[in-house]
Design a protein around this motif. Structure first.
Motif, PDB file in Angstrom:
ATOM      1  N   ALA A   1       0.835  -1.208   0.000  1.00  0.00           N
ATOM      2  CA  ALA A   1       0.000   0.000   0.000  1.00  0.00           C
ATOM      3  C   ALA A   1       0.864   1.250   0.000  1.00  0.00           C
ATOM      4  O   ALA A   1       0.580   2.218  -0.721  1.00  0.00           O
TER       5      ALA A   1
ATOM      6  N   TRP B   1      -0.147   1.240  -3.776  1.00  0.00           N
ATOM      7  CA  TRP B   1      -1.600   1.353  -3.807  1.00  0.00           C
ATOM      8  C   TRP B   1      -2.130   2.694  -3.309  1.00  0.00           C
ATOM      9  O   TRP B   1      -3.193   3.127  -3.728  1.00  0.00           O
ATOM     10  N   SER B   2      -1.419   3.344  -2.408  1.00  0.00           N
ATOM     11  CA  SER B   2      -1.938   4.570  -1.793  1.00  0.00           C
ATOM     12  C   SER B   2      -1.788   5.770  -2.719  1.00  0.00           C
ATOM     13  O   SER B   2      -0.820   5.858  -3.499  1.00  0.00           O
TER      14      SER B   2
ATOM     15  N   VAL C   1      -5.890   4.509   0.479  1.00  0.00           N
ATOM     16  CA  VAL C   1      -5.900   3.201  -0.181  1.00  0.00           C
ATOM     17  C   VAL C   1      -7.334   2.787  -0.511  1.00  0.00           C
ATOM     18  O   VAL C   1      -8.190   2.730   0.379  1.00  0.00           O
ATOM     19  N   PHE C   2      -7.586   2.529  -1.792  1.00  0.00           N
ATOM     20  CA  PHE C   2      -8.859   2.000  -2.298  1.00  0.00           C
ATOM     21  C   PHE C   2     -10.039   2.953  -2.052  1.00  0.00           C
ATOM     22  O   PHE C   2     -11.194   2.497  -1.987  1.00  0.00           O
TER      23      PHE C   2
ATOM     24  N   VAL D   1      -7.271  -4.668  -5.243  1.00  0.00           N
ATOM     25  CA  VAL D   1      -6.338  -4.163  -6.261  1.00  0.00           C
ATOM     26  C   VAL D   1      -6.900  -4.417  -7.658  1.00  0.00           C
ATOM     27  O   VAL D   1      -6.817  -3.557  -8.550  1.00  0.00           O
TER      28      VAL D   1
ATOM     29  N   LEU E   1      -9.466  -1.939  -8.258  1.00  0.00           N
ATOM     30  CA  LEU E   1      -8.844  -0.628  -8.440  1.00  0.00           C
ATOM     31  C   LEU E   1      -8.413  -0.439  -9.891  1.00  0.00           C
ATOM     32  O   LEU E   1      -8.591   0.639 -10.477  1.00  0.00           O
ATOM     33  N   LYS E   2      -7.859  -1.489 -10.486  1.00  0.00           N
ATOM     34  CA  LYS E   2      -7.371  -1.416 -11.860  1.00  0.00           C
ATOM     35  C   LYS E   2      -8.496  -1.594 -12.881  1.00  0.00           C
ATOM     36  O   LYS E   2      -8.506  -0.940 -13.929  1.00  0.00           O
TER      37      LYS E   2
END
Length: 360
Positions: A104, A108-109, A142-143, A302, A305-306
């Motif tokens: 993260a 990710w963040s 994150v997310f 993830v 997210l993508k």
């Protein structure tokens, strides 16, 4: 007719396979719950009358109650028992928390790495989840834009309940309520407690005990009870079908959780011991279920997210493969070596009094 008690001490069983299937069921359920469609559209949930993930978690607790009760009987030592439980839960949890925080922070963040690692929220997520003080779900940045926002690892909530069950079992064992007349007294008290809290939910705005605690303690209790009274429990396919029918007929009703737990308990023990032959070869692979359960949720987030519009079944397949890689690494490099070390420690503690007595 085969009875559960006939298989006491049989090491060649299908519990590893069952736990792996349960972990995959959780990944399947989360693939719907984390998507734009939501879990309400899951056809299996509609058919079964309950979340597939919820039923899988129930199965985990049934298996845990059964095996941990056996462990208590084998250890004959509070230190050995507690050490075995800690070494089973904490190493894998430490690994996934470290993996999540590092990934993260660097990938990710939405915050830069320095701001992320300076944030108190980051380290609160790590130590509170590791110590199971309180389940923390979010990490800074994150997310936040995901269909199911902010939650980094929604699977961690069950671990606190698991540890509570271990503690309760240890206390009951020390007080002598895991055998003889005291066990029968405890069974009666538990049944009254469960039914009382279930009925209380009908007329109270807030039940005295949470639905999660009530459901999971029932599953753990049924698993433990099967260890004690297995000699009286026949394993027959007809009874399995009957319990399955009762679960389906109770969908949407007050007693659904009870019938679901009874069916799952019976199904777990039936599948664990009755199918033999080639299916037992799975035990040569390793116990990847804990890693599958721990790593899947952040990996699924993830993926969303993508590719936020990816369908639940595609996410289920992709996440299962990626999570399996993490689970294999976790088992062979972290979980299994430390479990083997724990076994050596417990064997040494067990042998010490015997050696001392021999010298005396």
């Amino acid at each position: 007719m085969a009875v559960l008690g006939n298989f006491a001490g049989v090491r060649e069983n299908n519990f590893n396979l069952l736990r792996c299937i349960a972990a995959l069921m959780v990944i399947y359920a989360h693939s719907w719950g984390l998507s734009t469609q939501g879990e309400a559209d899951d056809p299996l949930k509609i058919f079964l009358g309950g979340s597939v993930g919820m039923l899988a978690v129930n199965a985990f607790f049934i298996i845990s109650g059964f095996l941990v009760m056996q462990s208590w009987g084998r250890q004959r030592s509070l230190l050995n028992f507690c050490r075995a439980r800690v070494f089973r839960v904490i190493p894998g949890l430490f690994g996934v928390l470290l993996f999540t925080v590092l990934m993260a922070g660097f990938f990710w963040s939405t915050l830069d790495a320095e701001a992320f690692f300076r944030s108190g929220e980051t380290w609160k997520y790590f130590y509170k989840n590791l110590l199971m003080i309180k389940t923390e779900y979010d990490l800074p940045g994150v997310f936040a834009s995901n269909p199911y926002p902010d939650a980094v690892n929604g699977s961690l909530w069950t671990l606190r309940y698991e540890m509570k069950m271990y503690l309760a079992l240890a206390v009951l064992g020390l007080l002598g309520y895991l055998g003889g007349k005291r066990l029968r007294l405890f069974v009666g008290v538990f049944v009254l407690w469960y039914l009382g809290n279930t009925l209380a939910g009908l007329w109270m705005l807030e039940a005295p005990v949470s639905d999660e605690m009530l459901r999971l303690s029932l599953c753990f209790f049924l698993g433990g009870l099967a260890t004690c009274y297995g000699a009286r429990l026949p394993l027959h396919g007809g009874l399995l079908l009957l319990l399955g029918a009762l679960m389906l007929l109770s969908r949407g009703g007050l007693m659904y959780d009870l019938f679901a737990a009874l069916f799952l308990s019976y199904a777990v023990f039936y599948i664990a011991y009755i199918p033999r032959g080639w299916i037992l070869k799975y035990n040569r692979v390793g116990d990847y279920s804990y890693g599958l359960y721990l790593y899947a949720f952040p990996i699924q987030q993830v993926i969303f997210l993508k590719w936020p519009q990816l369908g639940p079944l595609w996410v289920f397949g992709l996440a299962s493969l990626l999570t399996l890689v993490c689970a294999i690494i976790s088992w062979h490099l972290l979980e299994k070596p430390l479990l083997d070390y724990c076994k050596r420690l417990n064997s040494a503690v067990t042998m010490r009094p015997v050696t001392a007595m021999a010298k005396g």
